[in-house]
Design an enzyme around this catalytic site. Structure first.
Site, mmCIF file in Angstrom:
data_model
loop_
_atom_site.group_PDB
_atom_site.id
_atom_site.type_symbol
_atom_site.label_atom_id
_atom_site.label_comp_id
_atom_site.label_asym_id
_atom_site.label_seq_id
_atom_site.Cartn_x
_atom_site.Cartn_y
_atom_site.Cartn_z
ATOM 1 N N SER A 144 0.858 -1.184 0.000
ATOM 2 C CA SER A 144 0.000 0.000 0.000
ATOM 3 C C SER A 144 0.891 1.230 0.000
ATOM 4 C CB SER A 144 -0.847 0.021 1.272
ATOM 5 O OG SER A 144 -1.504 1.272 1.401
ATOM 6 N N TYR A 157 -1.224 -0.986 10.183
ATOM 7 C CA TYR A 157 -1.408 -1.308 8.766
ATOM 8 C C TYR A 157 -0.192 -0.852 7.958
ATOM 9 C CZ TYR A 157 -3.594 -1.059 4.091
ATOM 10 O OH TYR A 157 -3.902 -1.186 2.763
#
Length: 268
Positions: A144, A157
């Site tokens: 990401s 995350y």
């Protein structure tokens, strides 16, 4: 034999394939002639996706919870029994987060790391012998842009997505002479259910959409870009809007400028 740069009859295994990016990638790979293996936890949702693909009969659904090592080993055996080989493995299954560090329990920290890092590592290590034996294939990880930047509300995350990126870099160096390619994909905001499913500090699903995700790229657009890049053997694939691409550029040129920018932006 499929020609170089073609997915025709190649076997592509995609995790997290029941929705979002995984579903879009499956649809694009199928359009390009691949035989797609879909994996997620829910059989009925996988079957819905399989039926939505071009030539549904040449694709298979293999149910597994990727955090369960026994289920992963079993899934791997099923894939080899049914398809005989694996040309691409796309580690896409993931779990996001929307919580401040002070509000995030250790249990939630570990849950995110389990899905976004350890399970990807285990699946890749399980499948690696097949790639090495074939002396061909490509292993891709969906990281990401959060794994390159690190922002508020996404600490665990971002950390997990950065960790899988670095692990993939090491893997790439180790298998470079074995005919196996390794790619890392860095999506920015793509319009999926990722924020509905993102964990809050207590480890429960957030249950609502973020504005940035709502205005993000269409999943089909994302998938087209990614598949084209993978066919071109690209290793570092950033897919996002102008803001995200600018952030990645600034992170390389001047980390301290980036940190100042991040403090000021609205990211929740």
């Amino acid at each position: 034999m499929a020609k170089q740069g073609s997915l025709n009859n190649k076997v592509v295994w995609i995790t997290g394939a029941s929705s979002g990016l995984g579903k879009a990638l499956a649809q694009e790979c199928a359009l390009q002639g691949a035989q797609v293996v879909l994996t997620a936890r829910r059989k009925d949702e996988l079957e819905n996706v399989r039926q939505s693909l071009a030539n549904p009969d040449q694709h298979v659904s293999v149910v597994a919870d990727i955090t369960d090592e026994t289920q992963v080993r079993h899934a791997y055996e099923q894939v080899l029994n049914q398809k005989g080989r694996i040309d691409w493995l796309i580690n896409n299954a993931g779990l996001s987060q929307r919580a401040l560090i002070a509000d995030t329990t250790m249990q939630t920290e570990r849950a995110i790391m389990e899905v976004d890092y350890f399970s990807q590592v285990f699946l890749t290590k399980t499948v690696l012998p097949t790639f090495l034996k074939q002396k061909s294939g490509r292993i891709a990880f969906v990281s990401s842009i959060a794994g390159l930047l690190g922002t508020q509300y996404r600490a665990s995350y971002s950390a997990a997505k950065a960790a899988i990126h670095m692990w993939a870099n090491s893997l790439r160096a180790e298998v470079a002479d074995e005919g196996v390619g390794v790619s890392v994909i860095f999506p920015g905001f793509v319009k999926t259910n990722v924020s509905f499913n993102a964990l809050n500090g207590e480890g429960k699903a957030q249950g609502h959409q973020d504005e940035a995700i709502e205005n993000g790229l269409q999943p089909e657009e994302f998938a087209k870009t990614v598949v084209k890049s993978l066919l071109a053997d690209e290793e570092y694939i950033v897919v996002g809007g102008r803001k995200e691409k600018l952030g990645v550029l600034v992170s390389r040129l001047s980390p301290s400028t980036l940190y100042k920018m991040i403090r000021k932006i609205k990211v929740k």
